[in-house]
Design an enzyme around this catalytic site. Structure first.
Site, PDB file in Angstrom:
ATOM      1  N   SER A 124       0.486  -1.240   0.282  1.00  0.00           N
ATOM      2  CA  SER A 124      -0.334  -0.147   0.224  1.00  0.00           C
ATOM      3  C   SER A 124       1.114   0.648  -0.087  1.00  0.00           C
ATOM      4  O   SER A 124       1.833   1.492   0.441  1.00  0.00           O
ATOM      5  CB  SER A 124      -0.855   0.041   0.763  1.00  0.00           C
ATOM      6  OG  SER A 124      -1.569   1.523   1.424  1.00  0.00           O
ATOM      7  N   TYR A 148      -1.838  -1.265  10.723  1.00  0.00           N
ATOM      8  CA  TYR A 148      -2.402  -2.198   9.433  1.00  0.00           C
ATOM      9  C   TYR A 148      -0.717  -1.542   8.509  1.00  0.00           C
ATOM     10  O   TYR A 148      -0.398  -2.448   7.289  1.00  0.00           O
ATOM     11  CB  TYR A 148      -3.564  -1.000   8.526  1.00  0.00           C
ATOM     12  CG  TYR A 148      -3.612  -1.452   7.370  1.00  0.00           C
ATOM     13  CD1 TYR A 148      -4.214  -2.759   6.826  1.00  0.00           C
ATOM     14  CD2 TYR A 148      -3.161  -0.165   6.246  1.00  0.00           C
ATOM     15  CE1 TYR A 148      -4.072  -3.180   5.377  1.00  0.00           C
ATOM     16  CE2 TYR A 148      -3.579  -0.696   4.667  1.00  0.00           C
ATOM     17  CZ  TYR A 148      -3.838  -2.134   4.655  1.00  0.00           C
ATOM     18  OH  TYR A 148      -3.459  -1.979   3.324  1.00  0.00           O
ATOM     19  N   LYS A 152       2.081  -3.498   6.408  1.00  0.00           N
ATOM     20  CA  LYS A 152       2.458  -3.626   5.431  1.00  0.00           C
ATOM     21  C   LYS A 152       3.664  -3.501   4.651  1.00  0.00           C
ATOM     22  O   LYS A 152       5.424  -4.314   4.146  1.00  0.00           O
ATOM     23  CB  LYS A 152       2.149  -2.576   4.835  1.00  0.00           C
ATOM     24  CG  LYS A 152       0.338  -2.718   3.645  1.00  0.00           C
ATOM     25  CD  LYS A 152      -0.049  -4.295   3.431  1.00  0.00           C
ATOM     26  CE  LYS A 152      -1.263  -4.675   3.644  1.00  0.00           C
ATOM     27  NZ  LYS A 152      -1.448  -6.065   3.036  1.00  0.00           N
TER      28      LYS A 152
HETATM   29  P1  NAD Z   1     -10.714  -6.743   0.929  1.00  0.00           P
HETATM   30  O1  NAD Z   1     -11.203  -7.273   2.531  1.00  0.00           O
HETATM   31  O2  NAD Z   1     -12.548  -6.977  -0.279  1.00  0.00           O
HETATM   32  O3  NAD Z   1     -10.337  -8.707   0.796  1.00  0.00           O
HETATM   33  C1  NAD Z   1      -9.206  -9.029   1.518  1.00  0.00           C
HETATM   34  C2  NAD Z   1      -9.710 -10.710   1.176  1.00  0.00           C
HETATM   35  O4  NAD Z   1      -9.054 -11.319   1.614  1.00  0.00           O
HETATM   36  C3  NAD Z   1     -10.935 -10.866   1.850  1.00  0.00           C
HETATM   37  O5  NAD Z   1     -11.941 -11.866   1.295  1.00  0.00           O
HETATM   38  C4  NAD Z   1     -11.271 -11.520   3.514  1.00  0.00           C
HETATM   39  O6  NAD Z   1     -11.888 -13.130   2.753  1.00  0.00           O
HETATM   40  C5  NAD Z   1      -9.490 -12.542   3.172  1.00  0.00           C
HETATM   41  N1  NAD Z   1      -8.461 -12.231   4.316  1.00  0.00           N
HETATM   42  C6  NAD Z   1      -8.267 -11.712   4.985  1.00  0.00           C
HETATM   43  N2  NAD Z   1      -7.203 -12.150   6.150  1.00  0.00           N
HETATM   44  C7  NAD Z   1      -7.737 -13.940   5.246  1.00  0.00           C
HETATM   45  C8  NAD Z   1      -7.119 -14.931   6.305  1.00  0.00           C
HETATM   46  N3  NAD Z   1      -6.259 -14.806   7.567  1.00  0.00           N
HETATM   47  N4  NAD Z   1      -6.950 -16.483   5.345  1.00  0.00           N
HETATM   48  C9  NAD Z   1      -7.623 -16.410   4.808  1.00  0.00           C
HETATM   49  N5  NAD Z   1      -8.550 -14.904   3.506  1.00  0.00           N
HETATM   50  C10 NAD Z   1      -8.120 -14.079   4.124  1.00  0.00           C
HETATM   51  O7  NAD Z   1      -9.401  -5.918   0.959  1.00  0.00           O
HETATM   52  P2  NAD Z   1      -9.232  -5.287  -0.599  1.00  0.00           P
HETATM   53  O8  NAD Z   1      -9.491  -4.684  -0.844  1.00  0.00           O
HETATM   54  O9  NAD Z   1      -9.072  -6.318  -1.950  1.00  0.00           O
HETATM   55  O10 NAD Z   1      -7.846  -5.681  -0.250  1.00  0.00           O
HETATM   56  C11 NAD Z   1      -6.580  -6.731  -0.745  1.00  0.00           C
HETATM   57  C12 NAD Z   1      -5.142  -6.138  -0.494  1.00  0.00           C
HETATM   58  O11 NAD Z   1      -4.993  -5.168  -0.868  1.00  0.00           O
HETATM   59  C13 NAD Z   1      -5.253  -6.284   1.199  1.00  0.00           C
HETATM   60  O12 NAD Z   1      -4.257  -6.513   1.741  1.00  0.00           O
HETATM   61  C14 NAD Z   1      -5.124  -5.106   1.723  1.00  0.00           C
HETATM   62  O13 NAD Z   1      -4.036  -4.645   2.269  1.00  0.00           O
HETATM   63  C15 NAD Z   1      -4.047  -4.543   0.087  1.00  0.00           C
HETATM   64  N6  NAD Z   1      -4.597  -2.828  -0.441  1.00  0.00           N
HETATM   65  C16 NAD Z   1      -5.865  -2.738  -0.396  1.00  0.00           C
HETATM   66  C17 NAD Z   1      -6.116  -1.086  -0.379  1.00  0.00           C
HETATM   67  C18 NAD Z   1      -7.613  -0.657  -0.273  1.00  0.00           C
HETATM   68  O14 NAD Z   1      -8.077   0.620  -0.403  1.00  0.00           O
HETATM   69  N7  NAD Z   1      -8.704  -1.788  -1.329  1.00  0.00           N
HETATM   70  C19 NAD Z   1      -5.099  -0.212  -0.982  1.00  0.00           C
HETATM   71  C20 NAD Z   1      -3.316  -0.638  -0.114  1.00  0.00           C
HETATM   72  C21 NAD Z   1      -3.383  -2.067  -0.113  1.00  0.00           C
HETATM   73  N1  UFG Z   2     -12.676  11.506   2.842  1.00  0.00           N
HETATM   74  C1  UFG Z   2     -13.840  12.028   3.042  1.00  0.00           C
HETATM   75  N2  UFG Z   2     -14.332  11.813   4.185  1.00  0.00           N
HETATM   76  C2  UFG Z   2     -14.806  10.788   3.678  1.00  0.00           C
HETATM   77  C3  UFG Z   2     -14.006   9.725   3.697  1.00  0.00           C
HETATM   78  C4  UFG Z   2     -12.792  10.489   2.762  1.00  0.00           C
HETATM   79  O1  UFG Z   2     -13.170  13.917   3.145  1.00  0.00           O
HETATM   80  O2  UFG Z   2     -16.855  10.545   4.626  1.00  0.00           O
HETATM   81  C5  UFG Z   2     -10.592  12.177   2.354  1.00  0.00           C
HETATM   82  C6  UFG Z   2     -10.066  11.747   3.305  1.00  0.00           C
HETATM   83  O3  UFG Z   2     -10.154  13.119   4.158  1.00  0.00           O
HETATM   84  C7  UFG Z   2      -8.995  11.809   2.194  1.00  0.00           C
HETATM   85  C8  UFG Z   2      -9.736  10.884   0.847  1.00  0.00           C
HETATM   86  O4  UFG Z   2     -11.196  11.273   1.036  1.00  0.00           O
HETATM   87  O5  UFG Z   2      -8.618  13.066   1.710  1.00  0.00           O
HETATM   88  C9  UFG Z   2      -9.529  10.100   0.697  1.00  0.00           C
HETATM   89  O6  UFG Z   2     -10.141   8.525   1.639  1.00  0.00           O
HETATM   90  P1  UFG Z   2      -9.916   7.104   2.206  1.00  0.00           P
HETATM   91  O7  UFG Z   2      -9.675   7.081   3.146  1.00  0.00           O
HETATM   92  O8  UFG Z   2     -11.149   7.081   0.540  1.00  0.00           O
HETATM   93  O9  UFG Z   2      -8.531   6.832   1.625  1.00  0.00           O
HETATM   94  P2  UFG Z   2      -6.654   7.273   2.583  1.00  0.00           P
HETATM   95  O10 UFG Z   2      -6.341   7.695   1.191  1.00  0.00           O
HETATM   96  O11 UFG Z   2      -7.130   7.429   3.542  1.00  0.00           O
HETATM   97  O12 UFG Z   2      -7.025   5.618   2.362  1.00  0.00           O
HETATM   98  C10 UFG Z   2      -6.187   4.244   1.608  1.00  0.00           C
HETATM   99  C11 UFG Z   2      -6.598   3.595   2.365  1.00  0.00           C
HETATM  100  C12 UFG Z   2      -5.816   2.702   3.216  1.00  0.00           C
HETATM  101  C13 UFG Z   2      -4.286   3.096   2.883  1.00  0.00           C
HETATM  102  C14 UFG Z   2      -3.718   4.379   1.686  1.00  0.00           C
HETATM  103  C15 UFG Z   2      -3.225   4.485   0.915  1.00  0.00           C
HETATM  104  O13 UFG Z   2      -7.979   3.114   2.408  1.00  0.00           O
HETATM  105  O14 UFG Z   2      -5.958   1.770   4.001  1.00  0.00           O
HETATM  106  O15 UFG Z   2      -4.973   4.581   1.075  1.00  0.00           O
HETATM  107  O16 UFG Z   2      -2.271   6.097   1.204  1.00  0.00           O
HETATM  108  F1  UFG Z   2      -3.238   2.698   3.662  1.00  0.00           F
END
Ligand code: NAD
Ligand code: UFG
Length: 329
Positions: A124, A148, A152
């Site tokens: 991330s 979190y 990572k």
């Molecule tokens: P998500 O929660 O939709 O998907 C994660 C999946 O992993 C889920 O289906 C959950 O059931 C499964 N899971 C969690 N722990 C597990 C375990 N121990 N064993 C087996 N399955 C398990 O999340 P996502 O948005 O699809 O994110 C996927 C990956 O990308 C995550 O590692 C997350 O940290 C990373 N990531 C997500 C974002 C974002 O904004 N969505 C940003 C940066 C990184």
């Molecule tokens: N925001 C609002 N109102 C809301 C939600 C968010 O104004 O209800 C704003 C936040 O302040 C930020 C922007 O929208 O400026 C994006 O916020 P998000 O919560 O959608 O995303 P973040 O960038 O804060 O976080 C995301 C993921 C994290 C990850 C990070 C990596 O959720 O898991 O990006 O930079 F760590």
């Protein structure tokens, strides 16, 4: 080529299963369904016309994972399984350290034991912490003070150390920026449990009337209009980036930013969503959210150069597809 996709029933994993199947790979999903539903994989099969094999497995459970590696000879793994709620990780650090780090260790261990050489990891942009944007892969990591984010950074370090001593092990650490949107079929997308933490799912739920009003967290940042700036990337572009990374894997560890390279403010995202979907979003400006940074966007030149991949979809596409998915579900 058979790819193990951990967390494949989740948001990004399911879209990546589609991209893998469409690129000709076969896919096995291991997921404990902690934050997803198995029916998502039926939709993946509908979209692609191909089968997905599913195992209800916790990736931290070595015995079960071992059985899976005995059953299938994988050509590579994509490790999405993880918990991702930043706020929850502050409340429950042990849960996050246990789940996110142990899953990486257990999976990497099985890969080394069974000779699986290709490993793609979901990292991330949060690992960059307060570094100034545009963020470059070579920058020193300054993890934000969330457990979190630490999971990572630590998982990245574990994989870097393994890459150093196992000469055939090929690892891609993919640092995602802000994935949003949904597959254009509207069959799969993001379905957060309860009130969403992230901006786009919050917007779609306000537009749907499930939530009354959007709160814009602060308009006094040093950005174009004072609101937070992020690098939103369409989840299908992100999924395609994984296939590109898998295809270019070579022994050692490579790090890639997966973003668009462009920043969008909260107000710009609201304006685009309203315009392309013909909707009005009630919102109010509130105080900053603790822990937020002013801006975060990628330098994407390395992925473009080395993976021959770049995000193609626009912020308008992201808003259209996110809303289509919300309306259909
Ligand atoms: P998500 O929660 O939709 O998907 C994660 C999946 O992993 C889920 O289906 C959950 O059931 C499964 N899971 C969690 N722990 C597990 C375990 N121990 N064993 C087996 N399955 C398990 O999340 P996502 O948005 O699809 O994110 C996927 C990956 O990308 C995550 O590692 C997350 O940290 C990373 N990531 C997500 C974002 C974002 O904004 N969505 C940003 C940066 C990184
Ligand atoms: N925001 C609002 N109102 C809301 C939600 C968010 O104004 O209800 C704003 C936040 O302040 C930020 C922007 O929208 O400026 C994006 O916020 P998000 O919560 O959608 O995303 P973040 O960038 O804060 O976080 C995301 C993921 C994290 C990850 C990070 C990596 O959720 O898991 O990006 O930079 F760590």
């Amino acid at each position: 080529m058979l790819i193990l996709v951990t967390g494949g029933a989740g948001y990004i994993g399911s879209h990546t299963c589609v991209a893998l199947l469409e690129a000709g790979y076969s896919v096995v999903v291991a997921d404990n369904l902690a934050n997803s539903n198995k029916t998502v994989l039926v939709e993946v099969e509908k979209i692609t016309g191909k089968k997905v094999q599913f195992y209800l497995i916790d990736v931290t459970d070595e015995a079960n994972l071992d059985r899976l590696f005995k059953t299938h000879q994988f050509d590579g793994v994509m490790h999405f399984a993880g918990l991702k709620a930043v706020g929850e990780s502050v409340e429950k650090p042990l849960l996050y350290y246990h789940n996110n780090i142990l899953s990486t260790i257990t999976l990497a261990k099985k890969c080394l034991e069974y000779g699986v050489k290709h490993f793609v990891f979901s990292s991330s942009a949060t690992v960059y912490g307060e570094n100034p944007s545009p963020l470059l892969e070579t920058m020193e990591l300054l993890p934000r003070t969330s457990p979190y984010g630490e999971t990572k950074a630590i998982s990245e370090q574990i994989l870097k150390d393994l890459g150093r001593v196992n000469e055939h092990f090929a690892v891609a650490l993919l640092r995602y920026f802000n994935p949003v949107g949904a597959h254009q079929s509207a069959l799969i997308g993001e379905k957060p449990d309860g009130v969403p933490n992230n901006l786009m799912p919050f917007i779609t739920q306000v537009a749907r009337g499930k939530l009354k009003k959007l709160r814009v967290f602060g308009n006094d940042y040093p950005t174009i209009d004072g609101t937070g700036v992020r690098d939103y990337i369409h989840v299908c572009d992100l999924a395609e980036g994984h296939v590109a990374a898998l295809e270019k894997l070579k022994p050692g560890v490579c790090i890639y930013n997966l973003g668009t390279g462009r920043g969008t403010s909260v107000l710009e995202l609201i304006e685009t969503f309203e315009r392309v979907n013909g909707l009005k979003l009630p919102y109010e400006i509130t105080a900053r959210r603790p822990g937020d940074i002013a801006e975060c966007y990628a330098d994407v030149s390395k992925a473009k150069r080395e993976l021959c991949w770049q995000a193609r979809r626009t912020v308008a596409d992201m808003c259209l597809d996110a809303w289509r998915f919300e309306e259909n579900n």
